[in-house]
Structures are given as C-alpha cells and as structure tokens.
Design a protein around this motif. Structure first.
Motif, PDB file in Angstrom:
ATOM      1  N   ASP A  32       0.809  -1.217   0.000  1.00 14.05           N
ATOM      2  CA  ASP A  32       0.000   0.000   0.000  1.00 14.05           C
ATOM      3  C   ASP A  32       0.848   1.276   0.000  1.00 14.05           C
ATOM      4  N   GLN A  33       2.176   1.118  -0.010  1.00 11.73           N
ATOM      5  CA  GLN A  33       3.075   2.273   0.023  1.00 11.73           C
ATOM      6  C   GLN A  33       3.613   2.575  -1.377  1.00 11.73           C
ATOM      7  N   ARG A  34       3.881   3.857  -1.615  1.00  5.96           N
ATOM      8  CA  ARG A  34       4.515   4.246  -2.866  1.00  5.96           C
ATOM      9  C   ARG A  34       6.015   3.973  -2.807  1.00  5.96           C
ATOM     10  N   LYS A  35       6.594   3.756  -3.985  1.00  8.94           N
ATOM     11  CA  LYS A  35       8.028   3.460  -4.089  1.00  8.94           C
ATOM     12  C   LYS A  35       8.408   2.310  -3.152  1.00  8.94           C
ATOM     13  N   ASN A  36       7.726   1.214  -3.327  1.00  8.25           N
ATOM     14  CA  ASN A  36       7.968   0.045  -2.477  1.00  8.25           C
ATOM     15  C   ASN A  36       8.821  -1.013  -3.171  1.00  8.25           C
ATOM     16  N   GLU A  37       9.610  -0.597  -4.180  1.00  6.93           N
ATOM     17  CA  GLU A  37      10.465  -1.573  -4.858  1.00  6.93           C
ATOM     18  C   GLU A  37      11.607  -2.013  -3.938  1.00  6.93           C
ATOM     19  N   LYS A  38      11.997  -3.274  -4.068  1.00  4.04           N
ATOM     20  CA  LYS A  38      13.047  -3.848  -3.231  1.00  4.04           C
ATOM     21  C   LYS A  38      14.413  -3.499  -3.841  1.00  4.04           C
ATOM     22  N   ASN A  39      14.997  -2.440  -3.330  1.00  6.93           N
ATOM     23  CA  ASN A  39      16.286  -1.982  -3.855  1.00  6.93           C
ATOM     24  C   ASN A  39      17.324  -1.771  -2.749  1.00  6.93           C
ATOM     25  N   VAL A  40      17.117  -2.419  -1.611  1.00  9.44           N
ATOM     26  CA  VAL A  40      18.069  -2.350  -0.497  1.00  9.44           C
ATOM     27  C   VAL A  40      18.467  -3.775  -0.135  1.00  9.44           C
ATOM     28  N   PHE A  41      19.766  -3.993   0.067  1.00  8.64           N
ATOM     29  CA  PHE A  41      20.253  -5.313   0.462  1.00  8.64           C
ATOM     30  C   PHE A  41      20.956  -5.204   1.802  1.00  8.64           C
ATOM     31  N   CYS A  42      20.557  -6.077   2.734  1.00 13.75           N
ATOM     32  CA  CYS A  42      21.160  -6.117   4.070  1.00 13.75           C
ATOM     33  C   CYS A  42      22.238  -7.201   4.087  1.00 13.75           C
ATOM     34  N   ILE A  43      23.468  -6.796   4.320  1.00 12.65           N
ATOM     35  CA  ILE A  43      24.585  -7.741   4.333  1.00 12.65           C
ATOM     36  C   ILE A  43      24.482  -8.695   5.520  1.00 12.65           C
ATOM     37  N   ILE A  55      12.863   1.764   7.452  1.00 13.89           N
ATOM     38  CA  ILE A  55      12.290   2.774   8.346  1.00 13.89           C
ATOM     39  C   ILE A  55      11.492   2.136   9.475  1.00 13.89           C
ATOM     40  N   SER A  56      10.751   1.079   9.148  1.00 18.38           N
ATOM     41  CA  SER A  56       9.873   0.459  10.146  1.00 18.38           C
ATOM     42  C   SER A  56      10.591  -0.503  11.078  1.00 18.38           C
ATOM     43  N   SER A  57      11.840  -0.826  10.801  1.00 22.52           N
ATOM     44  CA  SER A  57      12.589  -1.783  11.622  1.00 22.52           C
ATOM     45  C   SER A  57      13.773  -1.093  12.277  1.00 22.52           C
ATOM     46  N   THR A  58      13.941  -1.334  13.556  1.00 25.72           N
ATOM     47  CA  THR A  58      15.089  -0.770  14.274  1.00 25.72           C
ATOM     48  C   THR A  58      16.333  -1.639  14.103  1.00 25.72           C
ATOM     49  N   VAL A  59      16.143  -2.884  13.620  1.00 25.96           N
ATOM     50  CA  VAL A  59      17.273  -3.799  13.462  1.00 25.96           C
ATOM     51  C   VAL A  59      18.080  -3.462  12.226  1.00 25.96           C
ATOM     52  N   HIS A  60      17.398  -3.294  11.098  1.00 26.12           N
ATOM     53  CA  HIS A  60      18.093  -3.041   9.841  1.00 26.12           C
ATOM     54  C   HIS A  60      18.826  -1.693   9.848  1.00 26.12           C
ATOM     55  N   CYS A  61      18.372  -0.774  10.666  1.00 27.75           N
ATOM     56  CA  CYS A  61      19.036   0.535  10.728  1.00 27.75           C
ATOM     57  C   CYS A  61      20.465   0.414  11.238  1.00 27.75           C
ATOM     58  N   LEU A  62      20.733  -0.605  12.042  1.00 30.35           N
ATOM     59  CA  LEU A  62      22.063  -0.809  12.605  1.00 30.35           C
ATOM     60  C   LEU A  62      22.915  -1.751  11.764  1.00 30.35           C
ATOM     61  N   HIS A  63      22.308  -2.390  10.765  1.00 30.24           N
ATOM     62  CA  HIS A  63      23.027  -3.354   9.937  1.00 30.24           C
ATOM     63  C   HIS A  63      23.735  -2.675   8.772  1.00 30.24           C
ATOM     64  N   ARG A  64      24.620  -3.432   8.149  1.00 31.26           N
ATOM     65  CA  ARG A  64      25.314  -2.958   6.951  1.00 31.26           C
ATOM     66  C   ARG A  64      24.388  -3.143   5.745  1.00 31.26           C
ATOM     67  N   ARG A  65      24.157  -2.061   5.020  1.00 34.33           N
ATOM     68  CA  ARG A  65      23.209  -2.115   3.904  1.00 34.33           C
ATOM     69  C   ARG A  65      23.849  -1.572   2.637  1.00 34.33           C
ATOM     70  N   LEU A  66      23.303  -2.029   1.502  1.00 33.88           N
ATOM     71  CA  LEU A  66      23.735  -1.568   0.188  1.00 33.88           C
ATOM     72  C   LEU A  66      22.529  -1.059  -0.588  1.00 33.88           C
ATOM     73  N   GLN A  67      22.677   0.091  -1.213  1.00 34.15           N
ATOM     74  CA  GLN A  67      21.618   0.643  -2.059  1.00 34.15           C
ATOM     75  C   GLN A  67      21.849   0.176  -3.491  1.00 34.15           C
ATOM     76  N   ILE A  68      20.895  -0.548  -4.046  1.00 30.65           N
ATOM     77  CA  ILE A  68      20.985  -1.050  -5.411  1.00 30.65           C
ATOM     78  C   ILE A  68      20.358  -0.034  -6.357  1.00 30.65           C
ATOM     79  N   CYS A  69      21.046   0.259  -7.433  1.00 33.56           N
ATOM     80  CA  CYS A  69      20.558   1.238  -8.422  1.00 33.56           C
ATOM     81  C   CYS A  69      20.375   0.560  -9.770  1.00 33.56           C
ATOM     82  N   ARG A  70      19.773   1.313 -10.687  1.00 38.39           N
ATOM     83  CA  ARG A  70      19.546   0.824 -12.048  1.00 38.39           C
ATOM     84  C   ARG A  70      20.380   1.624 -13.034  1.00 38.39           C
TER      85      ARG A  70
END
Length: 227
Positions: A32-43, A55-70
């Motif tokens: 139901d959210q806009r821009k809900n494409e899966k473009n983040v990877f949690c290492i 945004i909704s999880s406090t766990v992933h905010c502390l993890h190592r993440r990668l932003q996937i682009c096109r």
C-alpha cells in the motif's frame, strides 16, 4: 584460524545472496506504500527489501546495507558503498549521477559475442565482454568472483598433486603408461582445465540465459479397440 574461516564463509554467503537476488520487485509487506520496490540489500541478514522496511525496523538501521541502483535496466551498486566490504579493483566502473558504480552481474550479450577491437580496451576474463578502461579485467562483481573461485580451486588442486621428494624418495610422480609406453601424465591437468572451463561456461549460461521450464508432452490417447 577458525574465526578467519567462519568470517570468510559468512562473506561468501552474503555475496552469493547479493548476486542471486532479484531487485526492484514490489515488497509484499508494503504493497500500500509508494516506491515500495526492493532496492536495499542487508549484508548481515542476506535479504533484500524496500526502504519502508528499513524505516519500520530498528534492526536493519544498525546493519550494513547496500543501495541497489539501475543503469540501463541492469542492477548496479555504488563503488564507494561496496568497496567497504569487497575488493572491487580491476572491475569496470560506470558514472551514474556523477558517482562511480559497478555491475553486480554481467550484462547479456546480443548477437555476435566476439569482443570489439577498440584502441586501449580489453575483454572480461570471465564473459569476454568488451571493457572500456584498461587495465580493468572484469565487467562485473560476479565475473571477478568466478575467476577468483576458479583460481582458488586450481591452487588447491596444485597443492594436492605436489608431493615433496624428500618424503617419498623412491616414489616418482609420473603418469600411467599404456602398452606402447606412451605417458599420460598430462591427462589429469588437461581434464582439470576442461572442468574449470565447463564450470565457467555453465555459470555464465545460468546468469545470462536462465533455464526455461520444460513441459512434457502428453502421451498419445489410448482408445479401446473397435468391437
């Protein structure tokens, strides 16, 4: 030694997950959210999700993440982000919005697969795609991982087949000979080279040309004989 082996295994796991993940699909948890494409990877979790999951999880905010682009309909990652966790030297980079990025997987090649002869260019050691900038050797992260894996396997095989003469003074490491006295000492090395080439070809085929599901044909209908 055990800690280094465990860390190496974990690095291999998240890297394999990154290269095999499908990005930019709709997140099922935030339909139901806009821009809900899966473009983040949690290492740390080996998972891909959308920005709303972060945004909704406090766990992933502390993890190592990668932003996937096109980039031209293919998945890339910013060089400054991925090089913190992976050695991306010798991989061809591209400019996206003023930032350098690298491809996750090799792009499919259309038509003739022969590399074009461009002055100062080279070809990828894995998929043979043309590379713009020399001395780069790979066109994507996956291609470098493949060549590194093959090289590691070759090193292990060489150690297995190398025996010190001091331990086996009376043992000569030679190939078997047939009745005519012809030696076959190169057969093992030749077969190993062929196996690594087959592994490389099978891997590229699975990346560039996904296998189609085959449907078995229906059998011929059996009718009762005429009375």
């Amino acid at each position: 030694v055990g800690c280094k082996t465990l860390q190496k295994k974990r690095n291999q796991e998240w890297l394999n997950s990154l290269l095999s993940s499908k990005f930019f699909g709709s997140c099922l948890d935030h339909t139901d959210q806009r821009k809900n494409e899966k473009n983040v990877f949690c290492i740390d979790c080996n998972l891909s999700f959308c920005k709303h999951c972060v945004i909704s999880s406090t766990v992933h905010c502390l993890h190592r993440r990668l932003q996937i682009c096109r980039y031209v309909y293919h998945d890339v990652v910013r060089l400054q982000d991925i090089q913190k966790h992976l050695d991306c030297s010798k991989i061809q980079t591209y400019k996206i919005n003023g930032e350098k990025a690298v491809h996750l997987n090799p792009r499919p090649q259309c038509g003739d697969t022969k590399p074009s002869k461009t002055k100062g260019g080279a070809i990828c050691e894995a998929c043979k795609r043309h590379i713009q900038d020399f001395p780069n050797r790979f066109c994507s992260i996956a291609c470098k991982v493949l060549i590194s894996t093959v090289s590691a396997v070759e090193k292990v095989a060489n150690k297995m087949f190398s025996i010190p003469n001091s331990k086996f003074e009376d043992f000569s490491w030679k190939g078997n000979s047939d009745q005519d006295g012809n030696s076959h000492e190169n057969e093992s090395s030749l077969s190993f080279t062929e196996s690594t080439e087959e592994l490389q070809a099978d891997w590229l085929t699975s990346i560039l040309k996904p296998k189609k599901q085959l449907h078995k044909r229906k059998g011929f209908p059996r009718r009762a004989p005429l009375s």
